[in-house]
Design a protein around this motif. Structure first.
Motif, PDB file in Angstrom:
ATOM      1  N   TYR A   1       0.868  -1.160   0.027  1.00 49.31           N
ATOM      2  CA  TYR A   1       0.056   0.036   0.019  1.00 49.31           C
ATOM      3  C   TYR A   1       0.884   1.267   0.100  1.00 49.31           C
ATOM      4  CZ  TYR A   1       1.135  -0.097   5.072  1.00 49.31           C
ATOM      5  OH  TYR A   1       1.788  -0.089   6.172  1.00 49.31           O
ATOM      6  N   ASP A   2       0.591   2.096  -0.561  1.00 49.27           N
ATOM      7  CA  ASP A   2       0.935   3.736  -0.359  1.00 49.27           C
ATOM      8  C   ASP A   2       0.929   4.495   0.416  1.00 49.27           C
ATOM      9  OD1 ASP A   2       1.631   3.023  -3.094  1.00 49.27           O
ATOM     10  OD2 ASP A   2       0.221   4.131  -4.012  1.00 49.27           O
ATOM     11  N   GLU A   3       2.124   4.893   1.053  1.00 52.83           N
ATOM     12  CA  GLU A   3       2.027   5.861   2.216  1.00 52.83           C
ATOM     13  C   GLU A   3       2.519   6.949   2.233  1.00 52.83           C
ATOM     14  OE1 GLU A   3       2.388   5.103   7.076  1.00 52.83           O
ATOM     15  OE2 GLU A   3       3.705   3.787   5.710  1.00 52.83           O
ATOM     16  N   LYS A   4       2.047   8.059   2.625  1.00 48.30           N
ATOM     17  CA  LYS A   4       2.703   9.378   2.161  1.00 48.30           C
ATOM     18  C   LYS A   4       4.006   9.499   3.186  1.00 48.30           C
ATOM     19  CE  LYS A   4      -1.345  12.063   0.795  1.00 48.30           C
ATOM     20  NZ  LYS A   4      -2.223  13.179   0.941  1.00 48.30           N
ATOM     21  N   SER A   5       4.994   9.758   2.670  1.00 46.66           N
ATOM     22  CA  SER A   5       6.296   9.910   3.740  1.00 46.66           C
ATOM     23  C   SER A   5       6.206  11.397   4.336  1.00 46.66           C
ATOM     24  CB  SER A   5       7.556   9.824   2.652  1.00 46.66           C
ATOM     25  OG  SER A   5       7.512  10.825   1.645  1.00 46.66           O
ATOM     26  N   SER A   6       6.768  11.385   5.705  1.00 45.64           N
ATOM     27  CA  SER A   6       6.714  12.706   6.293  1.00 45.64           C
ATOM     28  C   SER A   6       7.732  12.408   7.490  1.00 45.64           C
ATOM     29  CB  SER A   6       5.284  12.766   7.175  1.00 45.64           C
ATOM     30  OG  SER A   6       4.955  11.879   7.895  1.00 45.64           O
ATOM     31  N   LYS A   7       8.031  13.694   7.716  1.00 52.38           N
ATOM     32  CA  LYS A   7       9.362  13.559   8.902  1.00 52.38           C
ATOM     33  C   LYS A   7       8.392  13.724  10.206  1.00 52.38           C
ATOM     34  CE  LYS A   7      13.644  15.273   7.028  1.00 52.38           C
ATOM     35  NZ  LYS A   7      14.732  15.517   7.897  1.00 52.38           N
ATOM     36  N   SER A   8       8.304  12.287  10.301  1.00 55.39           N
ATOM     37  CA  SER A   8       7.590  12.284  11.893  1.00 55.39           C
ATOM     38  C   SER A   8       8.387  11.167  12.783  1.00 55.39           C
ATOM     39  CB  SER A   8       6.262  11.724  11.524  1.00 55.39           C
ATOM     40  OG  SER A   8       6.325  10.265  10.851  1.00 55.39           O
ATOM     41  N   GLU A   9       7.990  10.849  13.762  1.00 57.11           N
ATOM     42  CA  GLU A   9       8.615   9.858  14.541  1.00 57.11           C
ATOM     43  C   GLU A   9       8.742   8.490  13.823  1.00 57.11           C
ATOM     44  OE1 GLU A   9      10.520   8.426  18.197  1.00 57.11           O
ATOM     45  OE2 GLU A   9       9.706  10.460  17.459  1.00 57.11           O
ATOM     46  N   ASP A  10       7.822   8.027  12.761  1.00 53.99           N
ATOM     47  CA  ASP A  10       8.145   7.099  12.252  1.00 53.99           C
ATOM     48  C   ASP A  10       8.969   6.880  10.839  1.00 53.99           C
ATOM     49  OD1 ASP A  10       6.354   5.656  14.176  1.00 53.99           O
ATOM     50  OD2 ASP A  10       4.556   6.223  12.960  1.00 53.99           O
ATOM     51  N   SER A  11       9.399   8.187  10.652  1.00 54.55           N
ATOM     52  CA  SER A  11      10.366   8.308   9.369  1.00 54.55           C
ATOM     53  C   SER A  11      11.603   7.404   9.724  1.00 54.55           C
ATOM     54  CB  SER A  11      10.683   9.672   9.309  1.00 54.55           C
ATOM     55  OG  SER A  11       9.535  10.518   8.871  1.00 54.55           O
ATOM     56  N   TYR A  12      12.093   6.982   8.378  1.00 53.52           N
ATOM     57  CA  TYR A  12      13.449   6.285   8.614  1.00 53.52           C
ATOM     58  C   TYR A  12      14.657   7.031   9.222  1.00 53.52           C
ATOM     59  CZ  TYR A  12      17.547   3.986   7.265  1.00 53.52           C
ATOM     60  OH  TYR A  12      19.017   3.393   7.035  1.00 53.52           O
ATOM     61  N   HIS A  13      15.194   6.905  10.543  1.00 56.47           N
ATOM     62  CA  HIS A  13      16.428   7.475  10.877  1.00 56.47           C
ATOM     63  C   HIS A  13      16.746   6.882  11.974  1.00 56.47           C
ATOM     64  CE1 HIS A  13      13.235   8.604  13.640  1.00 56.47           C
ATOM     65  NE2 HIS A  13      14.218   9.460  14.458  1.00 56.47           N
ATOM     66  N   PHE A  14      18.024   7.238  12.527  1.00 56.91           N
ATOM     67  CA  PHE A  14      18.333   6.402  13.693  1.00 56.91           C
ATOM     68  C   PHE A  14      18.596   7.348  14.796  1.00 56.91           C
ATOM     69  CE2 PHE A  14      20.288   4.147  10.175  1.00 56.91           C
ATOM     70  CZ  PHE A  14      20.369   2.728  10.549  1.00 56.91           C
ATOM     71  N   VAL A  15      18.434   6.723  16.077  1.00 54.18           N
ATOM     72  CA  VAL A  15      18.565   7.526  17.274  1.00 54.18           C
ATOM     73  C   VAL A  15      19.688   6.970  18.155  1.00 54.18           C
ATOM     74  CG1 VAL A  15      17.394   8.194  19.416  1.00 54.18           C
ATOM     75  CG2 VAL A  15      16.164   8.167  17.317  1.00 54.18           C
ATOM     76  N   GLY A  16      20.695   7.557  18.333  1.00 53.42           N
ATOM     77  CA  GLY A  16      21.853   7.065  19.057  1.00 53.42           C
ATOM     78  C   GLY A  16      22.162   7.461  20.477  1.00 53.42           C
TER      79      GLY A  16
END
Length: 211
Positions: A27-42
């Motif tokens: 399914y298509d999902e609009k990408s957004s800069k939210s908590e669920d966006s692909y990124h790392f927390v170190g």
């Protein structure tokens, strides 16, 4: 900068995504800069304080002084608090530790041991070598242990590779075909009824236990 470097690493991205579960439906999902966006927390200790490096935050977050000898003990409640913000069973992130490669570290240790062993056994006189007999025996034991560590680590990695392949495999066509065959042989509904009865019995047992 460290978060950006990790996020832009193709190798790390591929390894990270390789553990994603196989999607049954796309399914298509609009990408957004939210908590669920692909990124790392170190999380990292710097000069006696615990810092959080979030790729979506403008700067590091100071979690205070590290009061224990092991900084992992300080970061544990911070991570647990982050995990508890999600409902039980939800999987929105992977928890990873950035550590040295165990095989590489063991191979490096084994090289140093072999160099030392060569030096001890190539002394000018047998008398000198005999004087190092205890150390030579200890080194040989440690080298054997290193071989065992590498063997176990390789076995573990092969096992993880197989498990990940099975976990990502799309079993939907197999399930549909199995249901179709069971229905054609008129075995599907009896199985459904049996499953319903088991669930009802389980619910009754649970209720009686709570009562």
């Amino acid at each position: 900068m460290k978060g950006l470097t990790l996020s832009n690493s193709k190798l790390i991205r591929q390894v990270h995504n390789s553990y994603a579960r196989q999607q049954v439906f796309e399914y298509d999902e609009k990408s957004s800069k939210s908590e669920d966006s692909y990124h790392f927390v170190g999380y990292i200790p710097i000069e006696g304080r615990l810092y959080e490096l979030d790729g979506l935050k403008p700067g590091p977050i100071d979690h205070g002084a590290i009061t224990t000898s092991d900084w992992i003990e300080a970061v544990r409640p911070v991570i647990q608090k982050r995990i508890s913000s999600y409902n039980a069973g939800e999987i929105h992130f992977n928890l990873m530790a950035v550590v040295g490669d165990k095989i590489m570290m063991t191979e490096s240790k084994m090289k140093h041991l072999n160099d030392e062993l060569t030096q001890l056994t190539s002394e000018n006189s047998m008398e000198t070598a005999d004087g190092h007999a205890a150390r030579i025996a200890l080194i040989q034991t440690e080298i054997e242990h290193c071989h065992e560590v590498i063997r176990l680590e390789n076995n573990k990695r092969n096992k993880f590779k197989i498990e990940n392949t099975r976990r990502k495999h799309n079993y939907l066509p197999f399930i549909i075909e199995m249901i179709r065959i069971l229905a054609a042989e008129e075995k599907l509904m009896p199985l459904v009824e049996t499953a319903k009865k088991k669930m009802e019995d389980k619910a009754k047992t649970s209720q009686s236990t709570q009562g």
